[in-house]
Design an enzyme around this catalytic site. Sequence first.
Site, PDB file in Angstrom:
ATOM      1  N   HIS A 431       0.823  -1.152   0.148  1.00 44.13           N
ATOM      2  CA  HIS A 431       0.046  -0.082   0.069  1.00 44.13           C
ATOM      3  C   HIS A 431       0.697   1.246  -0.209  1.00 44.13           C
ATOM      4  O   HIS A 431       2.103   1.134   0.236  1.00 44.13           O
ATOM      5  CB  HIS A 431      -0.858   0.085   1.191  1.00 44.13           C
ATOM      6  CG  HIS A 431      -0.096   0.068   2.606  1.00 44.13           C
ATOM      7  ND1 HIS A 431       0.070   1.136   3.272  1.00 44.13           N
ATOM      8  CD2 HIS A 431       0.174  -0.824   3.380  1.00 44.13           C
ATOM      9  CE1 HIS A 431       0.697   0.969   4.225  1.00 44.13           C
ATOM     10  NE2 HIS A 431       0.610  -0.302   4.540  1.00 44.13           N
ATOM     11  N   CYS A 450       2.654  -4.799   6.959  1.00 46.04           N
ATOM     12  CA  CYS A 450       2.349  -4.805   5.660  1.00 46.04           C
ATOM     13  C   CYS A 450       3.482  -3.946   5.179  1.00 46.04           C
ATOM     14  O   CYS A 450       4.507  -3.422   5.513  1.00 46.04           O
ATOM     15  CB  CYS A 450       0.986  -4.139   5.483  1.00 46.04           C
ATOM     16  SG  CYS A 450      -0.484  -4.760   5.607  1.00 46.04           S
TER      17      CYS A 450
END
Length: 540
Positions: A431, A450
């Site tokens: 992301h 992440c």
Amino acid sequence: MKVAKVGLRALLLAGAMAATMPTVGSAEEFSFKVTAFKQAVAEHVGQNESIAAFYRARGFEPIWTGPSDEDRARRVALLEAFAMADVHGLPTRLYNEHTLRAQLAAATSGRDRGLLEVELSKLFISFANDLQTGVLDDPGAVISDIKREVPRRAPEELLSRLTTERPDAVFRSLVPPTAEYSRLMRAKLMLEHRIRHGGWGPVVQASSLEPGESGQAVVALRNRLVAMNYLKPSLTTRYDEDMTAAVRAVQEDHGLNVDGVAGASTLRAINAAPEERLKSIMVAMERERWLNSPEGRGKRHVLVNLVDFHAQIIDDDKVTFETRSVIGQNQSTHRTPEFSDTMEHMVINPYWYVPRSIIVNEYLPLLRSNPGAAGHLEIIDGRGRVVSRGQSFAQYSGRSFPYSMRQRPGPRNALGTVKFMFPNKYNIYLHDTPSQSLFSREVRTFSHGCVRLNDPHDFAYALLSRQERDPVNFFQSILRSGQNTKVPLAEPIPVHLIYRTAFTQAKGNVNYRNDVYGRDEILWRALQNEGVSLMTHWDS
């Protein structure tokens, strides 16, 4: 060299083995030996159903210990493969040709040959597994953050191939077919040769060195750079332009800030022992074997080397896009795991749904004392409705808190403007991020797990280029709308999160990175427990 002697040695050994095979006497004696052989095979394979099924299907006939030319060819191929075990960094004590020669010479009765037949098949399967898909059966049992299932082939399949294909071709096919594996193996051999001939010499005794300096420390730096193949031999005692260029090349190959100054981190990289680098290469070879699945990595795939802090798009084995990345903090709850999955879609203008662990550990304690805390987040009930802040949350514990929390799309969203989804049970994805300053750091371990991307829009354009005529305008029009939008990928793309402290390039020196999570050190000890060792002391 050792490798050049393999073929001759195996042929001589094959002749010796053929001579040890019992001669056929009377029909009764032959029948007795065949019966004893088959009975021994049938008894000994009972513990392994796959091997048992293979021998039952062929009437318990031999593939290794018989007198035929085919049996002899298999023995030759097996011995040649065993002689190469050290080249691949396998546990050589398990694959010893001298032990095998003695076993074959001692197997004179039908029963002895039957027992040895099964042992050779088991040994072949063990070797095939080690070479093709890795020495460690379950890497996740060694390190829980390695979420990989080793792609073992069925024993019956491996044995059957020996009866339908050329044995030498079968053994060659076991070697991982990637260019990376071949280059790592070549680097291993070259580094072993260097270590046997003095290594990289004395370490540089300095805390920092800069261009223009001279003295003994500079001479030590010069000699080290020459031995490491970064600098041509010279007699200079000054940190000159050539030495500056060599230091810059070292920094590039070690993921350091490239400024030509031999500071603390650069000198640590230069002073690293070649034996430690060799361990990194051998662990990288093991990791490469884990990815040797029948379906491969995918003609187009995303590759994220966690410790290199970069994400790449690979098309037909070529890097077509690359961007810097940030990975999980070095904490037990935040380290980014290693696994492979398939990217199915991206979400433009994403909500950030706060992980339960962060809600419980970070936000709920604030809400219990102040319902208005963390006002940038919405509190959501089980039906997706926003919960009013005009109530007390003091009665809730981490277990009883019934709500989720999310951050609306926008420039301050924790996920930035886009996220790339490959749905997995670890809740890991790629992301954007508003925290752009972190990408300038050498070590980028800052997330909750992440992978954050430095150039997420360009990454999106590259992914969309296969399905949109104008991927930039397509993406930007959705972004400008401000609407949370899911965009499926017409062709799902494999994603591989890997961990390589040593990796190669098509040209140039091996690249090395720091073992930021300490995983390679643990894996090396596990490989040692399986019999893998540094081969740096035999004669050249």
